[in-house]
Structure formats: C-alpha cells, structure tokens
Motif scaffolding. Structure first.
Motif, short mmCIF file in Angstrom:
data_model
loop_
_atom_site.label_atom_id
_atom_site.label_comp_id
_atom_site.label_asym_id
_atom_site.label_seq_id
_atom_site.Cartn_x
_atom_site.Cartn_y
_atom_site.Cartn_z
N UNK A 138 0.81 -1.21 0.00
CA UNK A 138 0.00 0.00 0.00
C UNK A 138 0.84 1.26 0.00
N UNK A 139 2.08 1.19 0.52
CA UNK A 139 2.93 2.38 0.55
C UNK A 139 3.53 2.65 -0.82
N UNK A 140 4.01 1.60 -1.48
CA UNK A 140 4.63 1.76 -2.80
C UNK A 140 3.60 1.71 -3.92
N UNK A 141 2.37 1.30 -3.58
CA UNK A 141 1.27 1.17 -4.55
C UNK A 141 1.67 0.19 -5.66
N UNK A 142 2.21 -0.95 -5.27
CA UNK A 142 2.62 -1.95 -6.24
C UNK A 142 1.91 -3.27 -5.99
N UNK A 143 1.75 -4.03 -7.06
CA UNK A 143 1.17 -5.36 -6.98
C UNK A 143 2.06 -6.32 -7.78
N UNK A 144 2.54 -7.36 -7.12
CA UNK A 144 3.39 -8.35 -7.78
C UNK A 144 2.68 -9.69 -7.81
N UNK A 145 2.65 -10.30 -8.98
CA UNK A 145 2.08 -11.64 -9.13
C UNK A 145 3.19 -12.54 -9.64
N UNK A 146 3.58 -13.49 -8.79
CA UNK A 146 4.70 -14.37 -9.10
C UNK A 146 5.94 -13.56 -9.45
N UNK A 147 6.14 -12.45 -8.73
CA UNK A 147 7.30 -11.60 -8.94
C UNK A 147 7.18 -10.64 -10.10
N UNK A 148 6.07 -10.71 -10.83
CA UNK A 148 5.86 -9.84 -11.99
C UNK A 148 4.99 -8.65 -11.58
N UNK A 149 5.41 -7.45 -11.97
CA UNK A 149 4.66 -6.24 -11.65
C UNK A 149 3.39 -6.17 -12.48
N UNK A 150 2.26 -6.03 -11.81
CA UNK A 150 0.96 -5.96 -12.50
C UNK A 150 0.39 -4.56 -12.32
N UNK A 151 0.02 -3.93 -13.42
CA UNK A 151 -0.53 -2.57 -13.38
C UNK A 151 -2.02 -2.61 -13.06
N UNK A 152 -2.40 -1.92 -11.97
CA UNK A 152 -3.80 -1.86 -11.55
C UNK A 152 -4.27 -0.42 -11.54
N UNK A 153 -5.56 -0.22 -11.82
CA UNK A 153 -6.13 1.11 -11.67
C UNK A 153 -6.24 1.40 -10.17
N UNK A 154 -6.50 2.67 -9.83
CA UNK A 154 -6.63 3.02 -8.41
C UNK A 154 -7.76 2.23 -7.74
N UNK A 155 -8.87 2.09 -8.45
CA UNK A 155 -10.01 1.37 -7.89
C UNK A 155 -9.68 -0.11 -7.70
N UNK A 156 -9.03 -0.70 -8.69
CA UNK A 156 -8.66 -2.12 -8.59
C UNK A 156 -7.68 -2.34 -7.44
N UNK A 157 -6.71 -1.44 -7.31
CA UNK A 157 -5.73 -1.57 -6.24
C UNK A 157 -6.41 -1.48 -4.87
N UNK A 158 -7.31 -0.51 -4.72
CA UNK A 158 -8.00 -0.32 -3.45
C UNK A 158 -8.83 -1.55 -3.08
N UNK A 159 -9.54 -2.08 -4.04
CA UNK A 159 -10.37 -3.27 -3.79
C UNK A 159 -9.50 -4.46 -3.40
N UNK A 160 -8.43 -4.69 -4.16
CA UNK A 160 -7.57 -5.84 -3.88
C UNK A 160 -6.92 -5.70 -2.50
N UNK A 161 -6.48 -4.51 -2.16
CA UNK A 161 -5.84 -4.31 -0.86
C UNK A 161 -6.84 -4.57 0.28
N UNK A 162 -8.07 -4.08 0.13
CA UNK A 162 -9.09 -4.31 1.16
C UNK A 162 -9.39 -5.80 1.32
#
Length: 222
Positions: A138-162
């Motif tokens: 949440x601090x770096x606003x990053x999402x890694x899937x199997x070590x690969x950086x995945x680009x998420x929209x703000x809404x997608x990131x917020x939902x996934x983090x919650x």
C-alpha cells in the motif's frame, strides 16, 4: 517519501521540541494545538503516526482517539499518546481505546525518537501483504504476481488491498463502495463487480483467490 506525523499538543514549547526533533530525523511533522484543527487536517490527509496529548483546550484526547478508531479506514494510522497523565488507569484506557503506545511527560528526547522509529518501522512492515503468489504494497502502490509487476487502476488496487487485508473474511459491496467513493450513494454495487472481473483477469491464475459470496460481497482466500 517521508513519513507524515501529526503532533496534537497545546503546549507550544513541547510542540516546538517535538517538531524540531522529529523533522531533523527526516519526518514531515505538522503540529496542532486543538482537536478541531487536527480533525479537519486528518480528514484531508491521513498521517502515518499521530502523537496525541490527552488534555487539549477544546476536547479530551481520548474522544479524538475514539473517533479515529471508530472508522476501520483509519486502522493503518499508528497512534502514540504523549501525556503527563501517568496513572495506570490512564494508560490502560488509552491502550484499550486503540492507542499503540503511551509516552509519559516529561519525556527524554532520545526515548521519543526511539519510540517513533519503532512505531513507523512497524507501519512500513505492515504495508505489504503477501498471500500465495500475490504481494500488494500500500505504501509503494505496487502489486506483484509471481514476482511480476501488475498494473492496476486506483479502484482495482484499493479493492484488492481491502480484500487481502481482510484475508478469508467477507468484505461487503457496500464496504468496498464506501472505501472507493466515501458515503456517496451515486454508484451502483455492480460497479464493484466490474472491477472484480478485471482484477481476476489481471491476476491470472491467482484470481481464483477472489471468491464471490452471494448477496454480500467478496473475500480473498488463502
């Protein structure tokens, strides 16, 4: 980016000491002499840490603590009470209401620095969540899937983090809508479903962890 600290202290001399000391440590420190100005600033921008005096000119610091902890969106904000009230019951009340630490006045500057460092180290550690092969920070606003950086929209990131933060607990559509857009009733719950579908696609095989709970919402399973 420097951690943000809000110091709620009506004694101008102590407030100045806190601000100068912690600014020299590389933190961004904002000072407030009353509860109202603090709450207004808090609503605009949440800090990483609050240093909270209990005896303020316009309110009791414990009342501020209750207001902050009543909203789950504020769970990530660390709160340290800094008070001259040194009875055991005062400490117990503060910690029971959701404070993370309690520092008595008068305090040693080195102890203040040490405790602030410790609290913010914990905050940084808690910003990253990993479940199976997905890591979200949440601090770096990053999402890694199997070590690969995945680009998420703000809404997608917020939902996934919650969802990942709740981990195995159901998060309602209403809760997700509130986190995304506040208490406004201008968005339909189906909007969340659209973002969920997109998230599952972007997470590839890891999308299986996002499970629908009929009539309620979603959960992220381990």
């Amino acid at each position: 980016m420097a951690n943000v600290i809000y110091s709620v202290e009506d004694d101008s001399n102590i407030a100045k000491i806190i601000q100068l000391t912690l600014t020299k440590q590389g933190y961004e420190v904002l000072s407030f002499q009353d509860g109202q100005s603090f709450l207004e600033a808090f609503q605009e921008r949440k800090p990483d840490l609050v240093l909270l005096d209990l005896m303020l000119p316009d309110c009791n610091g414990l009342d501020l603590l209750r207001k902050i902890r009543a909203n789950r969106n504020n769970d990530s904000v660390s709160i340290m009470i800094v008070s001259a009230k040194n009875q055991v019951v005062d400490k117990v009340d503060g910690l029971d209401l959701g404070a993370d630490d309690y520092l008595e006045k008068p305090f040693d500057i080195l102890e203040l620095i040490s405790r602030v460092h410790a609290r913010l180290r914990r905050v940084r550690q808690e910003t990253a969540i990993t479940i199976d092969k997905v890591t979200i920070d949440s601090e770096r606003r990053t999402c890694l899937v199997e070590g690969r950086d995945v680009s998420l929209t703000n809404a997608e990131f917020t939902i996934l983090y919650e969802l990942m933060k709740a981990s195995d607990k159901v998060v309602s559509r209403d809760r997700l809508l509130t986190v995304l857009w506040g208490d406004k009733d201008v968005y339909e719950s189906r909007t969340v479903d659209v973002h969920i579908k997109s998230l599952r696609n972007k997470l590839d095989g890891q999308g299986k962890h996002i499970v629908s709970v009929y009539g309620i919402g979603y959960k992220y399973t381990k």
